[in-house]
Enzyme design. Structure first.
Site, PDB file in Angstrom:
ATOM      1  N   SER A  63      30.298  54.220  29.213  1.00 20.62           N
ATOM      2  CA  SER A  63      29.213  54.170  27.406  1.00 20.62           C
ATOM      3  C   SER A  63      28.425  52.400  26.862  1.00 20.62           C
ATOM      4  CB  SER A  63      29.933  54.826  26.286  1.00 20.62           C
ATOM      5  OG  SER A  63      29.274  54.513  25.430  1.00 20.62           O
ATOM      6  N   TYR A 113      37.106  55.707  20.931  1.00 18.79           N
ATOM      7  CA  TYR A 113      35.935  55.846  21.788  1.00 18.79           C
ATOM      8  C   TYR A 113      35.552  54.609  22.333  1.00 18.79           C
ATOM      9  CZ  TYR A 113      32.071  57.668  24.002  1.00 18.79           C
ATOM     10  OH  TYR A 113      31.240  58.086  25.632  1.00 18.79           O
TER      11      TYR A 113
END
Ligand code: NDP
Length: 246
Positions: free
Chosen positions: A154, A167
């Site tokens: 990401s 995350y």
């Protein structure tokens, strides 16, 4: 560029590819696209009904009969992964591709509010599970003529960002793990690369950005050139590269 890559209809013929989180979002589309290009896909995920729906869609489209592995990365043990690897070896004789796609977003919050349980779960699902699965499957991948291992990162796995908490940390770890593995193996056996999907129209994205209009976003289908490129033999020389799918 890889975004314009046009995959031959039979690009993945004779390949056996496992996709984690294959029931929804990007993983679902990857499973459908890999099957459409000739692969036999192994659908792994935690919600069996979703995996069965993808299975049916592939069969109806005339794809090779998939396999389903119901597994929750949160609770799975090392033994579960070893058993799974043994089953794949027995059934298919090798594994040509592994797409680590399953992931959880975790709670977005200021750093001081990160809950230990949430942190542990994020690391378990996004890092420890994929680590144990990769350990178990690498010997089966080495039985393939050219195997491709792909991790999903990401933007917040390359640059930490405020409030992205567990995350973001888990995606940095994912990138680190991919680099370690890429450095240990020769591209003639197993190549390891990373995909950053970028903002994509899925339920994870709408959870992170509830106010956003999903229609403005790329769909999982739009990302498939990069995914197909990395699973097919046109990428056999690529190793230790992070691809942006958009
Ligand atoms: P979704 O939430 O739409 O899909 C994630 C899939 O992973 C689901 O099928 C889900 O299963 C599965 N999964 C989640 N937890 C587990 C678990 N414990 N065990 C097994 N399977 C699990 O996410 P996306 O498709 O958006 O994301 C796919 C990947 O792309 C993720 O790694 C994400 O971090 C990454 N990514 C996504 C971006 C985006 O904008 N969408 C941007 C950057 C990265 P179930 O269906 O049962 O919930």
């Amino acid at each position: 560029t890889v975004h314009d890559y046009q995959a031959r209809p039979d690009l993945l013929k004779d390949k056996v590819i496992l996709i984690t989180g294959a029931g929804d979002g990007i993983g679902r589309q990857a499973a459908l696209s890999f099957a459409e290009h000739g692969a036999t896909v192994i659908l792994l995920g935690r919600t069996v009904a979703k995996l069965e729906a993808v299975y049916d869609e592939i069969e109806q489209a005339g794809g090779a009969t998939p396999a389903i592995i119901p597994l929750d990365l949160k609770g799975a043990s090392k033994q579960n992964y070893q058993d799974m690897a043994a089953t794949i070896k027995e059934q298919f004789g090798r594994l040509d591709g592994l797409l680590h796609n399953a992931g959880i977003l975790s709670i977005l919050s200021p750093f001081t509010h990160i809950e230990e349980d949430d942190f542990r779960d994020s690391l378990q699902v996004n890092v420890t599970g994929p680590m144990l699965m990769t350990q178990a499957l690498l010997p089966v991948m080495q039985l393939a003529p050219q195997a491709s291992l792909v991790f999903t990162s990401s933007g917040v796995g390359r640059n930490g960002r405020a409030y992205w908490g567990s995350y973001s940390v888990s995606k940095f770890a994912t990138e680190g793990m991919a680099q370690v593995i890429a450095d240990e193996y020769d591209t003639t056996t197993v190549r390891t690369n990373v995909i950053n999907p970028g903002a994509t129209r899925t339920s994870m994205r709408s959870k992170a950005y509830p106010a956003e209009d999903p229609k403005q976003l790329k769909t999982p289908l739009d990302l498939m050139p990069t995914y197909l490129y990395l699973m097919g033999d046109d990428s056999t020389k690529d190793n230790n590269i992070c691809f942006d799918a958009q």
